[in-house]
Design an enzyme around this catalytic site. Structure first.
Site, PDB file in Angstrom:
ATOM      1  N   GLU A 291       0.888  -1.169   0.000  1.00 21.71           N
ATOM      2  CA  GLU A 291       0.000   0.000   0.000  1.00 21.71           C
ATOM      3  C   GLU A 291       0.925   1.217   0.000  1.00 21.71           C
ATOM      4  OE1 GLU A 291      -1.497   3.032   0.549  1.00 21.71           O
ATOM      5  OE2 GLU A 291      -2.909   1.959  -0.575  1.00 21.71           O
ATOM      6  N   CYS A 325      -2.653   8.920   2.084  1.00 23.88           N
ATOM      7  CA  CYS A 325      -2.229   8.402   0.776  1.00 23.88           C
ATOM      8  C   CYS A 325      -3.298   8.655  -0.272  1.00 23.88           C
ATOM      9  CB  CYS A 325      -1.888   6.916   0.865  1.00 23.88           C
ATOM     10  SG  CYS A 325      -3.152   5.917   1.651  1.00 23.88           S
TER      11      CYS A 325
END
Length: 538
Positions: A291, A325
């Site tokens: 990720e 993110c």
């Protein structure tokens, strides 16, 4: 008299030492009454950072700081490489027991973890806010994500399954079974120090794995406090360390990644480090969930509900002070709306300036960035954007106060493929770009290295279906009429390309924590080969 003076002289260094120790103690936020919630979580001024049934920590002692003031909160004694290897061994041993526990019973343990988190949601959420820098509601929301994924995992424990497949051979049945991998290593980042561990741990535990966690070095108190909550559930149920923790530096992280006993590594962090992790894990034929970064675009079609798009841009760009993110890094606006949209967005940004403040203050909407490194990156990025011809439409300055505060910033006038636009900066900076059509906006959305999140605002059904189709956004998250950030736990979370390709949380992401077995069962009493092959000597 001389003897008495000598006695006083001997006592003076001791008294000075005691005074210095008292001054040092007072300098830690954990010793101040308004931060008593830290002790409610079982934290102390100095905390061991390794847990595998027992607490310890023989590595370097690090201090955790409040990014809103720069003050020390408390310290954590990290683990060393040997302690990491020991924790791996103990957690692998725990797996031998845990894999035999029926899945619904494993789900019951995860349910208890969720309930224990509910008891400590308020203080734990405040700690997340204090240590990361995110505002109060976001800290509480992060712990809620962990609670929600526990609830999800409880249901999953009774329904995750393989399938029965028709065989071409008479009286044969093909089954598919999903079995646990073993030990799952989780390396999380500072921006979501509680939830990312939760996404991984709840699903990994439910599917029969054990979990070893290495939290971010700059948010060690969240790691320790969260593990204490989980450890209490394990203690009450007389369970071995099916969850362990080893805080540490890069040497500890490298040792975890390289250890063949760690069957899956789930890594959250930068693209470059993620690439290195992926290569190292693949070198030993382990499995990996990556990720990584995101350069997320919000596309505004000419048919968009502009008011709703403005609200989405505000949270998308500024939530968590631009350190998610999934933060909106680029806004691609149709040329007919561009100028008015920029004007309206700058007006909204201006309303936020009085709401910049300490992350635990009730009126704060924009807290600090996490560290001086974030501030330096913010300044360098704005300078580069200016050199490339960009115009600062709003913000662009460091806020002069204790802590790490910057103004949310809007930059216009840059080319869609400018180097600074194509690089993710973990700060509240957004580039507003002018596009002639949705097709052009899709091309710009897709041209960056990462492929995490994206969103289109439109009232045009044709454009909406184009956006979510094969010719549309190439991201893992493809939203319509909502923000790029703030994903729910029910869907699989993750992205494509340099974002890493991994999936966590909901949908069928649980399969990444399992190994698949295809089973052919012959109940005919005779041996028969597939594809009509005949092979015998009769």
């Amino acid at each position: 008299m001389i003897a008495h003076l000598r006695h006083l002289t001997r006592r003076l260094p001791l008294q000075r030492g005691m005074l210095q120790q008292q001054q040092r103690s007072a300098s830690y936020l954990i010793d101040q009454p308004e931060y008593s919630f830290l002790k409610d979580l079982g934290l102390e001024r100095d905390n061991p950072g390794v847990f595998a049934g027992q607490w310890q920590g023989r590595g370097q002692s690090i201090t955790s700081y409040d990014p809103g003031t720069g003050q020390a909160i408390a310290t954590v004694r990290q683990g060393n490489v040997q302690e990491l290897h020991n924790a791996v061994g103990w957690t692998v041993e725990a797996y031998k027991h845990w894999r035999q526990v029926p899945a619904p019973v494993r789900g019951e343990i995860v349910r208890q973890i969720g309930d224990e988190l509910r008891k400590y949601k308020e203080p734990l959420g405040k700690l997340v806010s204090l240590e990361v820098g995110k505002i109060y509601s976001e800290g509480q929301g992060e712990v809620q994500e962990f609670i929600d994924i526990c609830d999800y995992a409880v249901g999953l424990s009774r329904i995750y399954a393989g399938q029965l497949i028709n065989s071409e051979r008479a009286q044969h049945t093909i089954l598919e079974a999903w079995r646990p991998l073993g030990l799952v290593g989780v390396i999380s980042a500072y921006n979501f120090p509680n939830a990312v561990f939760g996404w991984n741990a709840a699903i990994a535990l439910t599917t029969g794995n054990t979990v070893l966690w290495k939290g971010a070095p700059s948010t060690p108190l969240v790691s320790v406090a969260t593990t204490k909550i989980v450890a209490e559930v394990l203690r009450r149920n007389n369970l071995p360390p099916i969850v362990s923790l080893c805080q540490g530096g890069t040497d500890v992280g490298a040792a975890l990644v390289a250890d063949k006993r760690v069957n899956l590594v789930s890594f959250t962090g930068s693209c470059q480090t993620g690439r290195d992790v992926g290569v190292e894990v693949q070198r030993r034929f382990g499995k990996v969930i990556l990720e990584l970064g995101g350069n997320n675009a919000l596309v505004i079609d000419e048919s968009a509900n502009v008011k709703m798009a403005l609200d989405a841009a505000l949270f998308g760009c500024i939530g968590t002070s631009g350190q998610r993110c999934t933060t909106t890094r680029r806004i691609i606006v149709h040329e007919k709306l561009h100028d008015s949209f920029v004007e309206a967005l700058t007006e909204k940004y201006a309303q936020l300036l009085p709401r910049i403040g300490h992350q635990l203050e009730v009126d704060t909407l924009v807290g600090p960035v996490h560290s001086k490194q974030n501030v330096d990156s913010y300044k360098a990025t704005i300078d580069e954007a200016k050199l490339l011809g960009g115009k600062v439409a709003f913000g662009g300055r460091v806020v002069q106060r204790p802590g790490h505060y910057v103004e949310p910033t809007i930059i216009t006038g840059l080319a869609h493929d400018a180097s600074v636009v194509h690089r993710e900066t973990f700060a509240p900076i957004v580039y507003v770009l002018k596009a002639r059509s949705v097709n052009e906006a899709i091309a710009w959305n897709n041209e960056v290295e990462q492929g995490l999140s994206s969103a289109l605002f439109t009232e045009n059904m044709t454009q909406a279906f184009k956006w979510i189709g094969a010719q549309g956004s190439d991201c893992g998250i493809v939203n319509i009429n909502t923000t790029t950030n703030g994903a729910e736990i029910g869907g699989a979370f993750g992205g494509e390309k340099a974002t890493g390709g991994g999936r966590e949380s909901g949908s069928d992401a649980w399969k990444q924590y399992c190994k698949r077995a295809t089973i052919t069962l012959n109940h005919s009493g005779e041996l028969a080969c597939a594809q009509g092959v005949v092979f015998n000597v009769e």
